[in-house]
Design an enzyme around this catalytic site. Structure first.
Site, PDB file in Angstrom:
ATOM      1  N   ALA A 498       0.832  -1.208   0.000  1.00 33.61           N
ATOM      2  CA  ALA A 498       0.000   0.000   0.000  1.00 33.61           C
ATOM      3  C   ALA A 498       0.864   1.254   0.000  1.00 33.61           C
ATOM      4  O   ALA A 498       0.552   2.240  -0.680  1.00 33.61           O
ATOM      5  CB  ALA A 498      -0.929  -0.009   1.214  1.00 33.61           C
ATOM      6  N   ASP A 499       1.957   1.235   0.759  1.00 34.22           N
ATOM      7  CA  ASP A 499       2.877   2.375   0.769  1.00 34.22           C
ATOM      8  C   ASP A 499       3.476   2.605  -0.616  1.00 34.22           C
ATOM      9  O   ASP A 499       3.546   3.742  -1.104  1.00 34.22           O
ATOM     10  CB  ASP A 499       4.023   2.121   1.753  1.00 34.22           C
ATOM     11  CG  ASP A 499       3.624   2.330   3.202  1.00 34.22           C
ATOM     12  OD1 ASP A 499       2.555   2.918   3.445  1.00 34.22           O
ATOM     13  OD2 ASP A 499       4.381   1.913   4.084  1.00 34.22           O
ATOM     14  N   ILE A 500       3.930   1.533  -1.251  1.00 39.17           N
ATOM     15  CA  ILE A 500       4.619   1.660  -2.541  1.00 39.17           C
ATOM     16  C   ILE A 500       3.654   2.124  -3.632  1.00 39.17           C
ATOM     17  O   ILE A 500       3.945   3.065  -4.371  1.00 39.17           O
ATOM     18  CB  ILE A 500       5.272   0.324  -2.915  1.00 39.17           C
ATOM     19  CG1 ILE A 500       6.450   0.040  -1.974  1.00 39.17           C
ATOM     20  CG2 ILE A 500       5.740   0.319  -4.372  1.00 39.17           C
ATOM     21  CD1 ILE A 500       6.972  -1.371  -2.033  1.00 39.17           C
TER      22      ILE A 500
END
Length: 670
Positions: A498-500
């Protein structure tokens, strides 16, 4: 943004279809074609040559050689890869890149990520590269080719696992846990699952207090190290508490004490998830009425863009009309597509740092603002000379400074930086920057033409204004974990998915804004990582991938996939008939090929650093200010005439003291 740009999508990969939706959202005019019969009256042509027939490949090669269009070719592996033109599927790329090996439980098999992660990542990076190339064409009249590989995109997502490989260590799969924090896991509740993530001693004390389980006072759990060592016993006690509550009750309790938590939302249940329904009412109503189909994902934009503030004043355009023939191409090539752009980054860990890294690789001047003691991730292990490999991978080519934004003088210095900047990108909690005196109106007064990008878990307009968010919680609440399962149990994407993906969405939105032909006012770009995760999950749910299974061999696993669309039980039977359990991965792949089953080895991350293709296409070396060498990862997109470059690992953040020193150092930066 990309208004007026004419784009032809000509190919069959999911990345082309996903990219087309993204480019349309940015204002481009996109058409689809099965053949190049209309004379290519386009500015940009997006293709996937590795899955194209030979006749189309010849046309694509001629287009690239002609140099009249921006041609973006999205393929599974690079031109120098020994597996060139093998047309791998997304799952096969997950396997050979090491992504699959990072996902799943320690005692189980590697798990395919439930969304086409490599195709999604390739679409996002390709769109950012296309926007950069459009900017170059508009400013300098230079058209160029772009090559994007799924393998490079997948491998570049391994930033939390590659450091161990650089230190010649094997990083085990951890399921839904965190290797260095506890409690951090998915726990059963009375009616489902809840993710709870703690990262500080204060959060641990608060969880222990609300749980009310006496055994949590055991001395074994008094330190973080002790909790990690006895994590099985700890998780059993935490689950003793969570199973007395509903998922909603547990989530609200955690939110009230400032601990990141949230439910594992079924992708079919996204329409009823409060924040999704608040932010995407029409999409939620469509899902309620029609279910999820192949086009549902298009109803969820992955970024929002609006005026920076009501105080914006028109200023000269930032991207002029083409000046073909007036520039020295060698100078333009050396400087990069974003030469002359100044970026201020206020962020940590993955999302904002990923954006800053790519903007710097594309030629922008990036100043990273860290707290007085430096970003926490600097001190993670493994690393060298006091800096972690993780930090180095995410922060190449930046100038780093330390500011205490609670001090007035440091705020004034930040304001001076922003006054002459083109972009501000941050991943603080929503409202945190405003509390420091840098809300949108204030930023508009400081710099009316600033592009301000805010990345958060749930967005500015949110049903959870006080809820902290980690990658794992967003994966759970965005539908990713529901689609990624091991033997019926939901499991997170091993990498910080999700961060990437959220960082990639921000990168595209920023570069597309910088490519605008007549940008005359500031802009506010909002990224909600839950929006991005839901977009990915809805695409996957509406566009099902072929079935496949991971099968154990004597030295690891292989991933089986059949061109005939065999069910998994038939694939398992063929693997048993080939005696894969008594063979090496290489021998099993060969045996299955003879049986008509496509198989690839599931690579371990630690093996990648000895893989010739990974070394040639993905890994590179940078130096720091002291001349020390660092392993780094190249960007997974190649611009033929204005390449992105990753070269330098930053040293310790510079501490600027005193107004005169601040002014002189800012002049040096500028």
């Amino acid at each position: 943004m990309l208004d007026g740009v004419r784009i032809l999508a000509w190919g069959t990969r999911d990345a082309l279809r996903l990219g087309a939706a993204l480019l349309e959202h940015a204002g481009a005019q996109v058409a689809f074609a099965q053949s190049p019969s209309d004379g290519f009256a386009y500015d940009v042509i997006v293709v996937s040559s590795d899955v194209s027939p030979e006749s189309d490949r010849r046309v694509i090669a001629a287009l690239k050689a002609a140099g009249k269009h921006i041609v973006c070719d999205i393929t599974a592996t690079g031109a120098h890869d020994s597996r060139e033109r093998m047309g791998f599927s997304d799952a096969q790329i997950q396997a050979i890149s090491g992504l699959m090996d990072t996902t799943g439980f320690a005692a189980g098999e590697p798990v395919r990520i439930g969304v086409p992660f490599a195709e999604l990542s390739a679409a996002l990076y390709a769109c950012a590269a296309i926007a950069a190339a459009v900017r170059v064409e508009r400013l300098h009249g230079i058209a160029q080719n772009i090559d994007v590989t799924l393998f490079g995109c997948a491998a570049s997502a391994l930033t939390t696992f590659l450091p161990a490989a650089f230190a010649q260590r094997t990083a085990a799969r951890v399921g839904n846990r965190h290797p260095a924090c506890a409690p951090w896991n998915a726990y059963r509740t009375r009616d489902g699952w809840v993710l709870i993530c703690t990262s500080t001693e204060d959060q641990w004390r608060k969880i222990k207090g609300v749980a009310g389980v006496p055994q949590l006072d055991d001395p074994r759990f008094a330190s973080l190290r002790g909790r990690v060592l006895d994590v099985d016993a700890l998780d059993a006690l935490i689950e003793r508490w969570t199973t007395t509550l509903t998922t909603d009750q547990c989530s609200k309790l955690c939110e009230a004490i400032g601990v990141a938590a949230g439910p594992i939302v079924p992708v079919a249940g996204l329409s009823g998830e409060p924040n999704f329904r608040l932010r995407h009412a029409q999409a939620a109503q469509r899902i309620d009425a029609q279910g999820i189909d192949g086009e549902t994902y298009r109803q969820v934009p992955i970024f929002g863009i609006s005026r920076l503030s009501n105080a914006d004043e028109p200023t000269p355009a930032s991207c002029a009309a083409p000046r073909a023939g007036t520039d020295d191409e060698a100078r333009v090539s050396s400087a990069g597509p974003l030469a002359g752009i100044k970026v201020v980054e206020i962020g940590q860990y993955t999302t904002a740092p990923l954006v800053g890294k790519h903007l710097a690789a594309l030629g922008a001047q990036v100043v990273k603002v860290e707290p007085p003691d430096g970003e926490v991730a600097r001190s993670w292990t493994p690393g060298q000379a006091g800096t972690s490999y993780f930090f180095a991978l995410n922060n190449t080519d930046k100038q780093t400074i330390a500011l205490d934004l609670k001090q007035q003088a440091d705020k004034a210095y930040l304001a001076a930086l922003l006054a002459d900047a083109d972009v501000l990108v941050e991943n603080l909690r929503p409202g945190a920057l405003a509390k420091l005196g840098f809300d949108r109106e204030s930023l508009g007064r400081i710099n009316p033409r600033l592009i301000y990008c805010s990345i958060s878990g749930f967005g500015m307009a949110s049903a959870y204004p006080a809820r902290p968010a980690f990658d794992t919680v967003i994966q759970a609440m965005g539908g990713l974990m529901d689609l990624t399962q091991s033997r019926g149990e939901p499991v997170k994407v091993g990498v910080s998915g999700a961060d990437i993906l959220g960082g990639q969405a921000a990168l595209f939105a920023i570069v597309a804004s910088l490519a605008g032909s007549a940008r005359q006012e500031g802009a506010f770009v909002e990224i909600s990582m839950q929006d991005v995760a839901a977009w990915c999950a809805l695409f996957a749910a509406g566009n099902r991938a072929p079935e496949g299974i991971a099968v154990a061999c004597i030295d690891g696993h292989v991933w089986l996939e059949s061109d005939e669309g065999c069910a998994t039980d038939l694939l398992a039977a063929r693997a048993k008939a080939a005696r894969c359990g008594s063979l090496t991965r290489a021998a099993a792949v060969a045996a299955l090929a003879r049986a008509g089953v496509r198989a690839v080895p599931v690579a371990r991350v630690v093996e990648l650093v000895e893989d010739a293709d990974f070394l040639a296409d993905v890994l590179s070396v940078a130096r720091d200010a002291n001349g020390a060498f660092w392993p780094i990862v190249k960007v997974p997109y190649r611009l033929s005439r204005t390449p992105a470059r990753v070269r330098i690992v930053p040293g310790a953040p510079e501490v600027v003291v005193g107004a005169a020193a601040r002014a002189s150092r800012f002049d040096a930066i500028a």
